[in-house]
Motif scaffolding. Structure first.
Motif, PDB file in Angstrom:
ATOM      1  N   THR A 151       0.633  -1.363   0.093  1.00 14.86           N
ATOM      2  CA  THR A 151      -0.077   0.030   0.466  1.00 14.86           C
ATOM      3  C   THR A 151       0.976   0.903  -0.149  1.00 14.86           C
ATOM      4  OG1 THR A 151      -0.269  -0.167   2.232  1.00 14.86           O
ATOM      5  CG2 THR A 151      -1.636  -0.877   1.385  1.00 14.86           C
ATOM      6  N   ALA A 152       0.318   2.464  -0.429  1.00 15.93           N
ATOM      7  CA  ALA A 152       1.162   3.620  -0.187  1.00 15.93           C
ATOM      8  C   ALA A 152       1.105   3.948   1.033  1.00 15.93           C
ATOM      9  CB  ALA A 152       0.299   4.740  -1.205  1.00 15.93           C
ATOM     10  N   GLU A 153       0.831   3.884   1.973  1.00 19.23           N
ATOM     11  CA  GLU A 153       0.558   3.923   3.244  1.00 19.23           C
ATOM     12  C   GLU A 153       2.667   3.269   3.904  1.00 19.23           C
ATOM     13  OE1 GLU A 153      -0.982   4.165   7.757  1.00 19.23           O
ATOM     14  OE2 GLU A 153      -1.773   3.574   6.044  1.00 19.23           O
ATOM     15  N   LYS A 154       2.335   1.910   3.571  1.00 16.85           N
ATOM     16  CA  LYS A 154       3.433   1.356   3.842  1.00 16.85           C
ATOM     17  C   LYS A 154       4.535   2.059   2.926  1.00 16.85           C
ATOM     18  CE  LYS A 154       4.203  -4.160   4.702  1.00 16.85           C
ATOM     19  NZ  LYS A 154       3.865  -5.163   4.554  1.00 16.85           N
ATOM     20  N   VAL A 155       4.616   1.893   1.733  1.00 16.33           N
ATOM     21  CA  VAL A 155       5.949   2.332   1.003  1.00 16.33           C
ATOM     22  C   VAL A 155       6.728   3.738   1.474  1.00 16.33           C
ATOM     23  CG1 VAL A 155       6.282   3.505  -0.508  1.00 16.33           C
ATOM     24  CG2 VAL A 155       5.467   1.657  -0.800  1.00 16.33           C
ATOM     25  N   GLU A 156       5.335   4.687   2.044  1.00 18.28           N
ATOM     26  CA  GLU A 156       5.777   6.224   2.687  1.00 18.28           C
ATOM     27  C   GLU A 156       6.219   5.411   3.779  1.00 18.28           C
ATOM     28  OE1 GLU A 156       5.877   9.266   1.364  1.00 18.28           O
ATOM     29  OE2 GLU A 156       5.054   7.395  -0.842  1.00 18.28           O
ATOM     30  N   LYS A 157       6.166   4.730   4.467  1.00 18.38           N
ATOM     31  CA  LYS A 157       6.279   4.541   6.000  1.00 18.38           C
ATOM     32  C   LYS A 157       7.921   3.771   6.141  1.00 18.38           C
ATOM     33  CE  LYS A 157       6.394   3.263  10.662  1.00 18.38           C
ATOM     34  NZ  LYS A 157       7.662   2.939  10.411  1.00 18.38           N
ATOM     35  N   THR A 158       8.435   3.137   5.710  1.00 20.26           N
ATOM     36  CA  THR A 158       9.364   2.471   4.725  1.00 20.26           C
ATOM     37  C   THR A 158      11.219   4.354   3.742  1.00 20.26           C
ATOM     38  OG1 THR A 158       8.715   0.457   4.030  1.00 20.26           O
ATOM     39  CG2 THR A 158      10.545   0.675   3.124  1.00 20.26           C
ATOM     40  N   VAL A 159       9.806   4.871   3.239  1.00 21.32           N
ATOM     41  CA  VAL A 159      10.649   6.308   3.042  1.00 21.32           C
ATOM     42  C   VAL A 159      11.032   6.696   4.520  1.00 21.32           C
ATOM     43  CG1 VAL A 159      10.738   8.149   1.517  1.00 21.32           C
ATOM     44  CG2 VAL A 159       9.823   5.505   0.813  1.00 21.32           C
ATOM     45  N   ASP A 160      10.252   7.207   5.218  1.00 21.79           N
ATOM     46  CA  ASP A 160      10.750   7.841   6.235  1.00 21.79           C
ATOM     47  C   ASP A 160      11.108   7.398   7.453  1.00 21.79           C
ATOM     48  OD1 ASP A 160       8.256   9.899   5.480  1.00 21.79           O
ATOM     49  OD2 ASP A 160       7.331   9.478   7.026  1.00 21.79           O
ATOM     50  N   ASP A 161      11.683   6.244   7.253  1.00 23.71           N
ATOM     51  CA  ASP A 161      12.560   4.903   8.126  1.00 23.71           C
ATOM     52  C   ASP A 161      13.619   5.233   7.462  1.00 23.71           C
ATOM     53  OD1 ASP A 161       9.919   4.117   9.808  1.00 23.71           O
ATOM     54  OD2 ASP A 161      10.075   2.495   9.263  1.00 23.71           O
ATOM     55  N   ARG A 162      13.864   5.175   6.323  1.00 23.05           N
ATOM     56  CA  ARG A 162      15.544   4.658   5.461  1.00 23.05           C
ATOM     57  C   ARG A 162      15.420   6.588   5.753  1.00 23.05           C
ATOM     58  NH1 ARG A 162      16.482   2.445   1.139  1.00 23.05           N
ATOM     59  NH2 ARG A 162      15.771   0.213   2.002  1.00 23.05           N
ATOM     60  N   ILE A 163      15.359   7.293   5.335  1.00 25.92           N
ATOM     61  CA  ILE A 163      15.234   8.944   5.519  1.00 25.92           C
ATOM     62  C   ILE A 163      15.807   9.335   7.194  1.00 25.92           C
ATOM     63  CG2 ILE A 163      15.417  11.296   5.106  1.00 25.92           C
ATOM     64  CD1 ILE A 163      15.355   9.277   2.997  1.00 25.92           C
ATOM     65  N   ARG A 164      15.404   8.847   7.472  1.00 27.96           N
ATOM     66  CA  ARG A 164      15.324   9.516   9.488  1.00 27.96           C
ATOM     67  C   ARG A 164      16.998   8.242   9.481  1.00 27.96           C
ATOM     68  NH1 ARG A 164      10.770   6.950  11.687  1.00 27.96           N
ATOM     69  NH2 ARG A 164       9.947   8.794  11.063  1.00 27.96           N
ATOM     70  N   ARG A 165      17.513   7.113   9.114  1.00 25.19           N
ATOM     71  CA  ARG A 165      18.287   6.611   9.968  1.00 25.19           C
ATOM     72  C   ARG A 165      19.562   8.143   9.539  1.00 25.19           C
ATOM     73  NH1 ARG A 165      18.200   1.805   6.448  1.00 25.19           N
ATOM     74  NH2 ARG A 165      20.814   1.689   6.399  1.00 25.19           N
ATOM     75  N   ALA A 166      19.268   8.666   8.477  1.00 29.97           N
ATOM     76  CA  ALA A 166      20.265   9.209   8.150  1.00 29.97           C
ATOM     77  C   ALA A 166      21.217  10.798   8.577  1.00 29.97           C
ATOM     78  CB  ALA A 166      20.056   9.902   6.625  1.00 29.97           C
ATOM     79  N   ALA A 167      20.351  10.071   9.919  1.00 25.94           N
ATOM     80  CA  ALA A 167      20.766  11.153  10.968  1.00 25.94           C
ATOM     81  C   ALA A 167      21.729  10.777  11.436  1.00 25.94           C
ATOM     82  CB  ALA A 167      19.452  11.633  12.030  1.00 25.94           C
TER      83      ALA A 167
END
Length: 295
Positions: A151-167
């Motif tokens: 689902t689009a929601e699951k995709v966006e959750k994955t995107v958010d998690d990946r980008i957050r790691r770059a902190a």
């Protein structure tokens, strides 16, 4: 007790070790609780380790989240020795539940937990840009391609998690990030040309700002040691390095010293064939122009 963590006593009584920061991840919290309970029980790492068939260096790594307990039974016995009254068991079960709910493959979860602790990461991502350097558009395109029925929601959750790691690239004590980029990762228009322009601009900016050292491995190199997979090397100040290797549908964390040494040699040989950082940056800029010309 110290602000933001637990200062644990080292392997000999009276010698302070590094502070265990429990705020970085669930595993770090569990490790800091182990250190706290051990100290409250009046035990050094060496004294507690002597009760197990492990050495104090292994216990040190458990407390600093660079190793995980072998199983829940081990945690139960550990809890008894530090008089935790079940606290270590409960918090470790919490860690397992949180990791089970994470949006990452099971085989990568253990390696992922090392990112907040590592002082340096060497990363070869094959034909894909290393995860900590990826942009939202690039992550989204990769995720949709790999999971077309999500689902689009699951995709966006994955995107958010990946980008957050770059902190970790921007923390107070920045991670030393060294990456080898295969030319294929620069040329393939993942997500389209505009997404690739944004992705390569991001990499160039990180390199220019000193947040990552990037080297490009051009096609003309031909064969090289890491041609058939990806590799990440996690390096720590007080612990030996660990290596994570990955193929298309599986991965493994390598801890055995001889295998780690061999993996690091393969990585170093590959890096030796890559362009120097300055030439690599110019190579990336040329790739940006190529994508812009095809937008």
């Amino acid at each position: 007790m110290t602000r933001g963590g637990v200062r644990c006593m080292g392997r000999g009584r009276g010698r302070p070790a590094a502070i265990v920061d429990g705020t970085q991840s669930p595993r770090h919290y569990w490790g800091s609780e182990l250190a706290r309970l051990r100290e409250e029980a009046g035990l050094t790492q060496q004294e507690l380790a002597a009760k197990f068939p492990i050495d104090s260096s292994h216990l040190h790594r458990l407390e600093h989240a660079t190793r995980k307990p072998p199983d829940l039974e081990f945690v139960e016995v550990l809890d008894e020795f530090v008089m935790g009254r079940g606290h270590l068991v409960k918090t470790y079960k919490m860690v397992l539940r949180l990791e089970a709910g994470a949006k990452y493959a099971d085989y990568f979860a253990e390696a992922l937990a090392l990112e907040p602790t590592a002082d340096r990461i060497d990363w070869y991502g094959g034909s894909i840009v290393p995860g900590l350097l990826q942009t939202e558009g690039y992550v989204r395109a990769l995720t949709v391609a790999a999971h077309p029925f999500w689902t689009a929601e699951k995709v966006e959750k994955t995107v958010d998690d990946r980008i957050r790691r770059a902190a970790v690239l921007h923390r107070s004590t920045p991670l030393q990030m060294l990456a080898i980029l295969d030319e294929a990762a620069l040329r393939r228009p993942v997500g389209g040309r505009q997404v690739m322009v944004e992705q390569l601009d991001h990499i160039a900016e990180l390199a220019s700002d000193g947040l990552a050292v990037v080297q490009v491995l051009p096609y003309e190199v031909g064969a090289f040691p890491l041609l058939d997979g990806q590799m990440i090397i996690y390096r720590f100040v007080n612990d030996p390095p660990l290596v994570y290797t990955e193929g298309s549908v599986s991965g493994q964390l390598v801890e055995e010293k001889s295998e780690v040494d061999e993996s690091i040699l393969m990585y170093d040989l590959t890096r030796g064939q890559a362009l120097p950082p300055s030439e690599s940056l110019a190579f990336i800029v040329d790739a940006i122009k190529e994508h812009q010309g095809n937008v």
